[in-house]
Scaffold this motif. Structure first.
Motif, short mmCIF file in Angstrom:
data_model
loop_
_atom_site.label_atom_id
_atom_site.label_comp_id
_atom_site.label_asym_id
_atom_site.label_seq_id
_atom_site.Cartn_x
_atom_site.Cartn_y
_atom_site.Cartn_z
N ASN A 243 0.75 -1.12 0.01
CA ASN A 243 0.02 0.05 -0.08
C ASN A 243 0.88 1.32 -0.02
O ASN A 243 1.82 1.19 0.71
N GLY A 244 0.29 2.25 -0.67
CA GLY A 244 1.12 3.65 -0.67
C GLY A 244 0.35 4.12 0.51
O GLY A 244 -0.28 3.70 1.52
N TYR A 245 0.20 5.56 0.47
CA TYR A 245 -0.57 6.43 1.30
C TYR A 245 -1.51 7.28 0.72
O TYR A 245 -1.09 7.78 -0.30
N TYR A 246 -2.35 7.84 1.48
CA TYR A 246 -3.29 8.89 1.08
C TYR A 246 -3.44 9.91 2.01
O TYR A 246 -2.43 9.94 3.10
N TRP A 247 -4.32 10.98 2.05
CA TRP A 247 -4.16 11.90 3.24
C TRP A 247 -4.65 11.31 4.27
O TRP A 247 -4.64 11.90 5.50
N SER A 248 -5.27 10.06 4.58
CA SER A 248 -5.88 9.79 5.66
C SER A 248 -5.43 8.21 5.91
O SER A 248 -5.11 7.60 4.87
N PHE A 249 -5.15 7.72 7.03
CA PHE A 249 -4.55 6.53 7.54
C PHE A 249 -5.61 5.38 7.86
O PHE A 249 -6.91 5.92 8.42
N ASN A 254 0.39 1.95 4.21
CA ASN A 254 1.90 2.04 4.55
C ASN A 254 2.31 0.65 4.88
O ASN A 254 2.98 0.55 5.71
N ALA A 255 1.52 -0.30 4.41
CA ALA A 255 2.05 -1.71 4.91
C ALA A 255 2.33 -2.71 3.63
O ALA A 255 1.57 -2.36 2.65
N LEU A 256 3.06 -3.64 4.21
CA LEU A 256 3.06 -5.06 3.22
C LEU A 256 1.99 -5.97 3.88
O LEU A 256 2.25 -6.10 5.13
N VAL A 257 1.22 -6.47 3.05
CA VAL A 257 0.21 -7.24 3.76
C VAL A 257 -0.03 -8.67 3.13
O VAL A 257 0.22 -8.73 1.81
N MET A 258 -0.27 -9.71 3.65
CA MET A 258 -0.50 -11.06 3.30
C MET A 258 -1.93 -11.57 3.21
O MET A 258 -2.58 -11.17 4.36
N LEU A 272 2.33 -7.32 7.52
CA LEU A 272 3.64 -8.04 7.72
C LEU A 272 4.63 -7.01 8.10
O LEU A 272 5.73 -7.19 8.93
N ALA A 273 4.64 -5.75 7.39
CA ALA A 273 5.76 -4.65 7.78
C ALA A 273 5.14 -3.48 7.44
O ALA A 273 4.17 -3.42 6.75
N THR A 274 5.65 -2.35 8.04
CA THR A 274 5.15 -1.12 7.64
C THR A 274 6.14 -0.32 7.39
O THR A 274 7.38 -0.72 7.24
N ALA A 275 5.98 1.05 6.58
CA ALA A 275 6.97 1.81 6.05
C ALA A 275 7.84 2.22 6.89
O ALA A 275 7.67 2.62 8.19
N LEU A 276 9.11 2.70 6.45
CA LEU A 276 10.24 3.44 7.11
C LEU A 276 9.81 4.64 7.61
O LEU A 276 10.29 5.08 8.75
N GLN A 277 9.06 5.23 6.99
CA GLN A 277 8.69 6.46 7.28
C GLN A 277 7.03 6.74 7.54
O GLN A 277 6.35 6.61 6.47
N VAL A 293 2.75 10.06 -2.99
CA VAL A 293 4.31 9.25 -3.03
C VAL A 293 3.75 8.24 -2.38
O VAL A 293 3.33 7.59 -1.56
N GLU A 294 4.15 6.94 -3.63
CA GLU A 294 3.79 5.76 -3.06
C GLU A 294 4.98 4.97 -2.60
O GLU A 294 6.08 4.55 -2.95
N HIS A 295 4.85 5.31 -1.07
CA HIS A 295 5.90 4.53 -0.21
C HIS A 295 6.41 3.09 -0.46
O HIS A 295 7.44 3.02 -0.60
N MET A 296 5.34 2.27 -0.50
CA MET A 296 5.78 0.90 -0.58
C MET A 296 5.28 0.11 -1.85
O MET A 296 4.09 0.57 -2.19
N SER A 297 5.93 -0.52 -2.42
CA SER A 297 5.43 -0.81 -4.02
C SER A 297 6.44 -1.87 -4.44
O SER A 297 7.44 -2.36 -3.87
N TRP A 298 6.03 -2.55 -5.55
CA TRP A 298 6.73 -3.39 -6.29
C TRP A 298 7.02 -4.72 -5.50
O TRP A 298 8.34 -4.99 -5.53
#
Length: 336
Positions: A243-249, A254-258, A272-277, A293-298
Motif C-alpha cells: 500500500n502507498g498512502y493517502y491523506w488519511s490512514f 503504508n504496509a506490506l500485507v499478506m 507483515l511490515a510497515t513503511a520506514l517513514q 508518494v507511493e511509499h511501498m511498492s513492487w
C-alpha cells in the motif's frame, strides 16, 4: 512467527521497478538527474551496486518497465527497448517501440506499449507484431498471457484481458481504473488497482481482484478506503501486496500485507511490515495540490523472501528540485 523486516539501501531516490531472477535483484530508478540500474546478489546480506548509469535518460521521461530474461536485462523507455547483460556491460537499443510492460517465457520476450504487443524470440531474434491492442501491464503463466491495457487519461477504465498464446483468442475478464500490478496463478490471475491523483480530482480504485478460469469469475479479495494498492505478488500459497498512502490512514495503509490464497474470497488481511517513514497526516492535503508518494511498492516473492521497495519522501539538495538525495530502500521479510 515473529519476522523482522530487513532494509538494504540504494543510491537511488525514486525507484521505478524492482525485479529479479533466482540469482539477483535489480532496481531501475533515478539517481540525481539521470536514471540507473542497481544489482545485488541474493544472499544473507544483499549489497546493491551500480550496474549501469543511464545518463541519457533525463528527468522529463521516466522509464517504464524492466525484466530479466535469459542472460540479459531488458528495460523500456518511451523511445525504445534496451538490453544489457545481467551482470553488466554495454547497453544496446533493440527496438524503437515504446515499452510500458514486459513478460517472458523460456523462449520469448513479450513487450507491451501503446501501439500493441510485440514478441521477440530469445535471445536476439527479431521483434514481430503479436497483438494489436495496447498494454500497460503483462504477465504470463504457462500458455496464458494476461494484459492490462494502456489507457489515458487515468480516469479511463482499463480492460484486463486473458489471451491464449496458441490461438491468440482474447477474453475480457475485468475492468479497473488504474492497474498497478498483475500476478498470474495456475488457475487465473490477481491484479491490484491503485490510484492516480490530479488535483482537485482523485481517480481510481484501491482494490485487489482475482479472476479464475474454472469457474470463470472475477471477485474482490481486498479493498482499502483510502490507500492505493501499489503492487501484488504471489507464490501460489499466499498473496503479498503493498500500500502507498493517502491523506488519511487506516489499518493497512503504508504496509506490506499478506492474504492466504484459498478457495474463499474473504481471507483476512495480515500486515507483515510497515513503511520506514510513517505519517499520520499530510499537509497540505491532496485537495490543495499534494502529490501522492507511493511509499511501498513492487513486491517480489521467491521461495524464501518477499521483497519490496520502500521510499522515504525525497528532499532537494540546496533547494534545487532537480538534485535529490538517495532515499530509496529495498526491504525483505522471510516467508518461511
Amino acid at each position: 512467527m515473529c519476522r523482522t523486516a530487513e532494509t538494504f539501501p540504494l543510491s537511488l531516490y525514486r525507484s521505478t521497478v524492482l525485479f529479479g531472477d533466482d540469482q539477483a535483484l535489480y532496481v531501475f530508478g533515478r539517481s540525481e538527474k539521470y536514471y540507473a540500474i542497481e544489482r545485488a546478489e541474493k544472499s544473507q546480506h544483499p549489497t546493491f551496486t551500480r550496474l549501469v548509469d543511464l545518463t541519457w535518460m533525463n528527468s522529463d521521461n521516466e522509464p517504464t518497465a524492466a525484466i530479466v530474461a535469459g542472460d540479459d536485462v531488458y528495460f523500456g523507455y518511451p523511445v525504445g527497448v534496451f538490453r544489457l547483460p545481467k551482470t553488466g556491460g554495454d547497453v544496446h537499443q533493440i527496438s524503437q517501440q515504446a515499452a510500458f510492460a514486459f513478460a517472458a517465457t523460456a523462449t520469448h520476450l513479450y513487450v507491451g506499449g501503446p501501439g500493441g504487443i510485440s514478441r521477440m524470440t530469445l535471445p536476439d531474434g527479431p521483434f514481430e507484431p503479436f497483438l494489436d491492442f495496447s498494454a500497460g501491464h503483462l504477465a504470463i503463466r504457462g500458455n496464458d498471457l494476461y494484459v492490462a491495457k494502456s489507457t489515458y487519461p487515468p480516469i479511463t477504465p482499463v480492460d484486463i484481458v486473458h489471451v491464449d498464446l496458441t490461438t491468440k483468442i482474447a477474453t475480457l475478464i475485468g475492468t479497473t481504473i488504474r492497474v498497478t500490478g498483475l500476478a498470474p496463478l495456475d488457475d487465473g490471475v490477481i491484479w491490484s488497482s491503485g490510484m492516480f491523483y490530479s488535483a482537485p480530482d482523485v481517480y481510481g480504485e484501491h482494490r485487489l481482484l482475482r479472476w479464475t478460469k474454472s469457474p470463470a469469475k472475477t471477485s474482490v479479495l481486498f479493498q482499502n478506503s483510502y490507500s492505493p494498492v501499489t503492487g501484488v505478488a504471489t507464490n501460489g500459497s499466499n498473496i503479498y501486496f503493498t500500500n502507498g498512502y493517502y491523506w488519511s490512514f487506516e489499518q493497512n495503509a503504508n504496509a506490506l500485507v499478506m492474504l492466504h490464497l484459498g478457495p474463499a474470497d474473504d481471507a483476512r488481511a495480515v500486515p507483515l511490515a510497515t513503511a520506514l517513514q510513517q505519517r499520520t497526516q499530510l499537509t497540505p492535503s491532496p485537495a490543495e495540490g499534494r502529490i501522492i508518494v507511493e511509499h511501498m511498492s513492487w513486491p517480489v516473492v521467491d521461495d524464501h523472501f518477499v521483497y519490496w521497495l520502500d521510499e522515504v519522501e525525497p528532499e532537494s539538495v540546496n533547494g534545487n528540485p532537480e538534485l535529490v538525495q538517495g532515499r530509496t530502500n529495498v526491504r525483505r521479510i522471510a516467508i518461511k
